[in-house]
Design a protein around this motif. Structure first.
Motif, PDB file in Angstrom:
ATOM      1  N   ALA A 687       0.809  -1.225   0.000  1.00  0.00           N
ATOM      2  CA  ALA A 687       0.000   0.000   0.000  1.00  0.00           C
ATOM      3  C   ALA A 687       0.836   1.267   0.000  1.00  0.00           C
ATOM      4  CB  ALA A 687      -0.918   0.012   1.228  1.00  0.00           C
ATOM      5  N   ASP A 688       2.144   1.162   0.140  1.00  0.00           N
ATOM      6  CA  ASP A 688       2.977   2.360   0.251  1.00  0.00           C
ATOM      7  C   ASP A 688       2.822   3.235  -0.995  1.00  0.00           C
ATOM      8  OD1 ASP A 688       5.402   4.122   0.125  1.00  0.00           O
ATOM      9  OD2 ASP A 688       5.917   3.046   1.954  1.00  0.00           O
ATOM     10  N   PRO A 689       2.430   4.504  -0.820  1.00  0.00           N
ATOM     11  CA  PRO A 689       2.216   5.363  -2.002  1.00  0.00           C
ATOM     12  C   PRO A 689       3.489   5.587  -2.815  1.00  0.00           C
ATOM     13  CG  PRO A 689       2.040   6.628   0.039  1.00  0.00           C
ATOM     14  CD  PRO A 689       2.078   5.196   0.431  1.00  0.00           C
ATOM     15  N   HIS A 692       3.702   2.779  -5.247  1.00  0.00           N
ATOM     16  CA  HIS A 692       2.755   2.947  -6.362  1.00  0.00           C
ATOM     17  C   HIS A 692       3.340   3.857  -7.438  1.00  0.00           C
ATOM     18  CE1 HIS A 692      -0.988   3.488  -8.508  1.00  0.00           C
ATOM     19  NE2 HIS A 692      -0.949   4.800  -8.309  1.00  0.00           N
ATOM     20  N   TYR A 736      -5.785   0.993  -7.099  1.00  0.00           N
ATOM     21  CA  TYR A 736      -5.071   1.602  -5.973  1.00  0.00           C
ATOM     22  C   TYR A 736      -5.985   2.574  -5.222  1.00  0.00           C
ATOM     23  CZ  TYR A 736      -1.504   4.006  -3.277  1.00  0.00           C
ATOM     24  OH  TYR A 736      -0.781   4.536  -2.232  1.00  0.00           O
ATOM     25  N   TYR A 740      -6.728   1.514  -1.478  1.00  0.00           N
ATOM     26  CA  TYR A 740      -5.925   2.213  -0.477  1.00  0.00           C
ATOM     27  C   TYR A 740      -6.260   3.701  -0.324  1.00  0.00           C
ATOM     28  CZ  TYR A 740      -3.118  -1.972  -1.395  1.00  0.00           C
ATOM     29  OH  TYR A 740      -2.708  -3.262  -1.567  1.00  0.00           O
ATOM     30  N   GLN A 746      -1.924  10.683   2.490  1.00  0.00           N
ATOM     31  CA  GLN A 746      -0.716  10.356   1.734  1.00  0.00           C
ATOM     32  C   GLN A 746      -1.006   9.354   0.627  1.00  0.00           C
ATOM     33  OE1 GLN A 746       2.082  11.710   1.743  1.00  0.00           O
ATOM     34  NE2 GLN A 746       2.384  12.752   3.697  1.00  0.00           N
ATOM     35  N   HIS A 747      -1.913   8.421   0.869  1.00  0.00           N
ATOM     36  CA  HIS A 747      -2.251   7.440  -0.163  1.00  0.00           C
ATOM     37  C   HIS A 747      -3.008   8.096  -1.312  1.00  0.00           C
ATOM     38  CE1 HIS A 747      -1.281   4.703   3.157  1.00  0.00           C
ATOM     39  NE2 HIS A 747      -1.041   3.808   2.217  1.00  0.00           N
ATOM     40  N   ARG A 748      -3.896   9.044  -0.988  1.00  0.00           N
ATOM     41  CA  ARG A 748      -4.599   9.763  -2.056  1.00  0.00           C
ATOM     42  C   ARG A 748      -3.627  10.633  -2.858  1.00  0.00           C
ATOM     43  NH1 ARG A 748      -9.043  12.505   1.430  1.00  0.00           N
ATOM     44  NH2 ARG A 748      -7.785  11.689   3.142  1.00  0.00           N
TER      45      ARG A 748
END
Length: 853
Positions: A687-689, A692, A736, A740, A746-748
């Motif tokens: 899941a780490d942005p 991605h 993604y 997530y 931070q993920h967005r």
């Protein structure tokens, strides 16, 4: 045919013996004179040349020293002295493999030399070559079985090689042959306790008890003995014996939280879950009567109590006692309870009621001293700041400062509140207020410097640090490098990057790397020291700590930042656009603007070094103190591998290791290495942005290149477990966001960056909209996420066109409503005006003597 070996006369042999003594006693100037006296008549005497080379290497003339040592060896290949000297020089250069080769040659010539075997054993341990280490230790034990250190060193070698059973057998054999030991012999006590700790790790609880009972008369580290016995009793099910010992430890120190928790765990082991809370609290009440002055008993009750009314009762008693006593660290003590929302709310309600009850302005007389009210307000300022209610926290701390403006702790708290609100400039001024109130406090000085760095006031930071560094050091940061202040150097590197001085930031990352290398190398001296002092358990623990030195979070962060900076340098060198040229020009202009001041500092430092004599072994001069040469590298990706290798060897479970490796591998178009890094990073945190974004960069770059068949085959094979390698990019983005996107801001933001990475200007408006959505979020969004989103929007504006509704200016306006005090969303003119107001306020209450300091 080898050259004829030169022989010395009786007088010259005496001079050579003197030369050896002068080297061993570090009389290097005299040693050079003595060596020259011999070489004047015997210029081809290899051993003298080798020892002179060793002396020169010891005073930082390494190249000349190495040349002379090699020349001396060529003149006398069968001299163990020449091989030994060359080995020592390689050891000074941290070239341990070459050093060991020299020691091996020396031992072939002088096989019975115990000193050489011992030194080679230390080198094997430094390299963690455990099999040859055990062999060397066996040789030493057979040669000198009467020395305790040889038995212990062999046991440690087996222990570090993960053969603890053999280590225990060696120690048992040593104890069997040892007689007439004085009862208060620390060294023998440590050997026995180390033996017991090995049995404990082997799970031999009965063996631990038997050993401690048999050697009871020789042991006097009582806490360690009791801890070993408690653990053994617990493993054997002898709970009554363990309980008795735990009570004994509590009698010795009733505030030992670890002992208290162990006792409670033991007493509640067979209690049903529904009854555990009541049972443990009853036992704590008994202990509170038995130890009325114990704070730990009341503190542990707050962890145990889960029923709201029961928790409130215990919390009120604990908090009221601490506030009346005026304990500044109370909030730090209880904030670990805030993971439970109910407990957090209860604590707030309790302290608010106490504040109201203790308010000195009310008509009802207050029983408690006025200071209790101050400490309640102080606690609540910390509380509201911690939960994000910055305005309320400031209201509390400011109201106290009106009446008590000369208490440094209050200004420190105000600085922390402002920092969390994003007002870094105001926070640094508030911490400076605290420092000025006590100019002799080094802690306040350090905190003030750290807050200045957070506000990017790097020049002011140096002036503050200089107050507590050596007076003859022109650059205070060099003193911090000598003191190995890694955390502070990391803060300085981040600040230098924020102000655009990438050269100095890169220098700091390399200094951190060098400091950790020095810490690792320093253990070479401790291998012998700790064996002599018999600090065996601490020594083994230290060796394991050194094994994980480069896996520590501080180094991982520094190395990852360095890798990213090198990758950025590579991109700018490869790019042909105006933005890259402007970035390079800005760096050059910054370096030029600071060149004069730095040259002056270098001159002063050089003058200071000249004062040191050669016998004092002054440190080698840093040829690139400000990182200009590091930044000017023509091979940034090759330089980044220095950090990648260490991370992969020491921190394979840190995702930054593989993200950094991926950054470089993609740019080098080493596709198999990039695939390996992707797979490893995905296994750690899918899941780490950052992953991605890196994945989409890999897809874009690899699809634009002609991949070898082996790489294409590998991608197809890995796609089963990592379908993002072959799935359509739109599908990757959508999945993604759906999976997530709700985890964090931070993920967005990672989803927005991924769009830009994959499509560039083509979908810049869509990426900007995703970033802009953060500021429209009705829930709380961390300041760091909004700051990064703003930087991303500004980057998009530079490289593409965005609609006015999604521009950075509109984002700042909306973000200011959420974080009104944040520097990131405040105009420079406003910040300067506020700074001027703070200066006037300080002048109004600060005593003149302090204001001038």
């Amino acid at each position: 045919m080898p050259p004829k070996v030169v022989q010395l006369s009786t007088k010259e042999r005496a001079l050579f013996a003197k030369l050896i003594q002068e080297y061993e006693t570090r009389q290097y100037k005299s040693g050079i004179k003595t060596a020259d006296a011999i070489l004047k008549t015997r210029p081809d005497h290899g051993e003298t040349l080798a020892i002179k080379g060793l002396v020169l290497a010891s005073i930082h003339q390494r190249e000349e020293g190495l040349r002379l040592a090699k020349q001396g060896l060529r003149l006398n290949l069968m001299s163990f002295i020449c091989w030994h000297a060359l080995g020592i020089i390689h050891r000074m250069d941290r070239n341990y493999e070459e050093s060991l080769k020299c020691y091996a040659q020396a031992l072939r010539i002088e096989s019975g030399n115990i000193n050489l075997v011992r030194e080679s054993a230390y080198m094997q341990l430094q390299l963690r070559n455990y099999a040859p280490l055990i062999e060397a230790r066996l040789i030493l034990l057979r040669a000198q079985p009467h020395l305790r250190v040889n038995w212990v060193a062999l046991a440690i070698a087996h222990d570090l090689a993960d053969n603890k059973a053999q280590a225990a057998r060696v120690l048992a054999a040593y104890e069997d042959v040892t007689h007439d030991v004085p009862k208060h012999n620390y060294e023998f006590s440590e050997v026995v306790l180390y033996h017991a700790s090995l049995l404990r790790q082997l799970g031999d609880a009965q063996g631990v008890l038997d050993l401690l009972d048999a050697k009871r008369a020789y042991l006097f580290d009582l806490p360690a003995i009791d801890e070993l016995r408690i653990d053994a009793f617990t493993q054997l099910g002898r709970t009554k014996d363990a309980e008795e010992l735990l009570y004994k430890l509590l009698e010795r120190n009733p505030d030992n939280t670890k002992t208290l928790r162990s006792l409670l765990t033991l007493l509640s082991a067979n209690v049903a879950d529904t009854e555990r809370e009541a049972t443990v609290l009853t036992k704590l009440a008994e202990l509170a009567e038995r130890y009325p002055r114990s704070t730990a008993v009341r503190r542990v009750a707050l962890e145990v109590a889960q029923t709201p009314s029961v928790f409130a009762e215990h919390a009120r008693d604990y908090l009221e006692r601490a506030l009346v006593k005026g304990i500044p660290s109370l909030f730090s003590d209880v904030k670990s309870l805030y993971t439970d929302e109910a407990k957090k709310a209860a604590i707030e309600e309790i302290v608010e009621k106490l504040r109201v009850a203790w308010d000195p302005t009310q008509d009802t007389p207050v029983a408690e001293p006025p200071s209790s009210y101050l400490w309640a307000m102080y606690f609540l300022a910390h509380h509201y700041s911690y939960i994000g209610d910055h305005e309320r926290a400031l209201a509390y701390i400011d109201s106290i400062l009106v009446h008590t403006p000369t208490m440094p702790e209050l200004h420190m708290t105000r600085a922390r509140v402002l920092k969390r609100a994003g007002a870094y400039q105001a926070a640094s001024d508030a911490m400076e207020d605290a420092r000025l109130l006590d100019g002799q406090d080094r802690y306040l000085n350090t905190k003030a410097a750290k807050y200045l760095l957070r506000a990017n006031r790097v020049d002011e930071t140096a002036a503050v640090l200089k107050l507590f560094t050596k007076p003859d050091v022109p650059d205070p940061m060099s003193d911090l490098v000598d003191m190995q202040a890694v955390g502070f150097l990391l803060e300085d590197a981040a600040a230098q990057q924020r102000v655009g001085d990438d050269a100095l930031a890169l220098k700091r990352y390399h200094q951190i790397d060098k400091i950790l290398a020095e810490i690792y190398d320093d253990q070479l001296d401790f291998h012998s020291y700790c064996l002599r002092k018999m600090t065996l358990r601490a020594y083994v623990s230290t060796v394991h700590f050194e094994d994980n030195l480069y896996a520590r979070p501080t180094y991982v962060r520094a190395a990852y930042n360095a890798i990213r900076l090198y990758s950025q340098l590579h991109d700018e060198q490869q790019a042909q656009d105006d933005a890259a040229a402007k970035a390079t020009q800005r760096r050059a202009e910054l370096a030029t603007s600071k060149a004069a001041a730095r040259a002056e500092l270098q001159a002063a430092a050089a003058k200071a070094l000249e004062k040191a004599s050669e016998d004092e072994m002054p440190p080698a001069k840093d040829a690139d103190p400000y990182g200009a040469a590091l930044l000017a590298t023509s091979q940034p990706l090759a330089d980044a591998h220095r950090f990648i290798r260490k991370l992969q060897e020491s921190a394979p479970r840190a995702i930054e290791t593989w993200l950094g490796a991926l950054e470089v591998a993609v740019r080098e178009q080493k596709w198999l290495l990039a695939l390996r890094a992707l797979v490893q990073a995905h296994a750690i945190d899918p899941a780490d942005p950052r992953l991605h974004v890196a994945l989409l960069r890999f897809r874009r770059t690899s699809e634009a290149a002609t991949l070898p068949d082996a790489v294409t085959k590998a991608i197809d094979e890995l796609a089963h477990d990592l379908p993002q390698l072959t799935a359509p990019i739109d599908a990757i983005h959508t999945e993604y966001v759906q999976r997530y996107g709700s985890l964090s801001a931070q993920h967005r933001l990672g989803a927005a960056r991924g769009l830009w990475e994959a499509y560039g200007a083509e979908r810049a408006p869509e990426a900007a909209e995703l970033a802009f959505a953060l500021v429209r979020d009705t829930e709380a969004v961390p300041l760091s996420a909004l700051e990064e989103a703003l930087a991303f929007l500004q980057h998009l504006e530079t490289h593409s066109s965005l609609p006015a509704a999604g521009s950075s200016a509109a984002f700042i306006e909306a973000a200011r409503a959420k974080w009104p005090r944040a520097d990131a969303f405040t105009e420079r003119a406003t910040l300067d005006a506020h700074a001027a107001e703070r200066a006037k306020t300080r002048a109004a209450w600060m005593p003149p003597a302090h204001a001038q300091s």
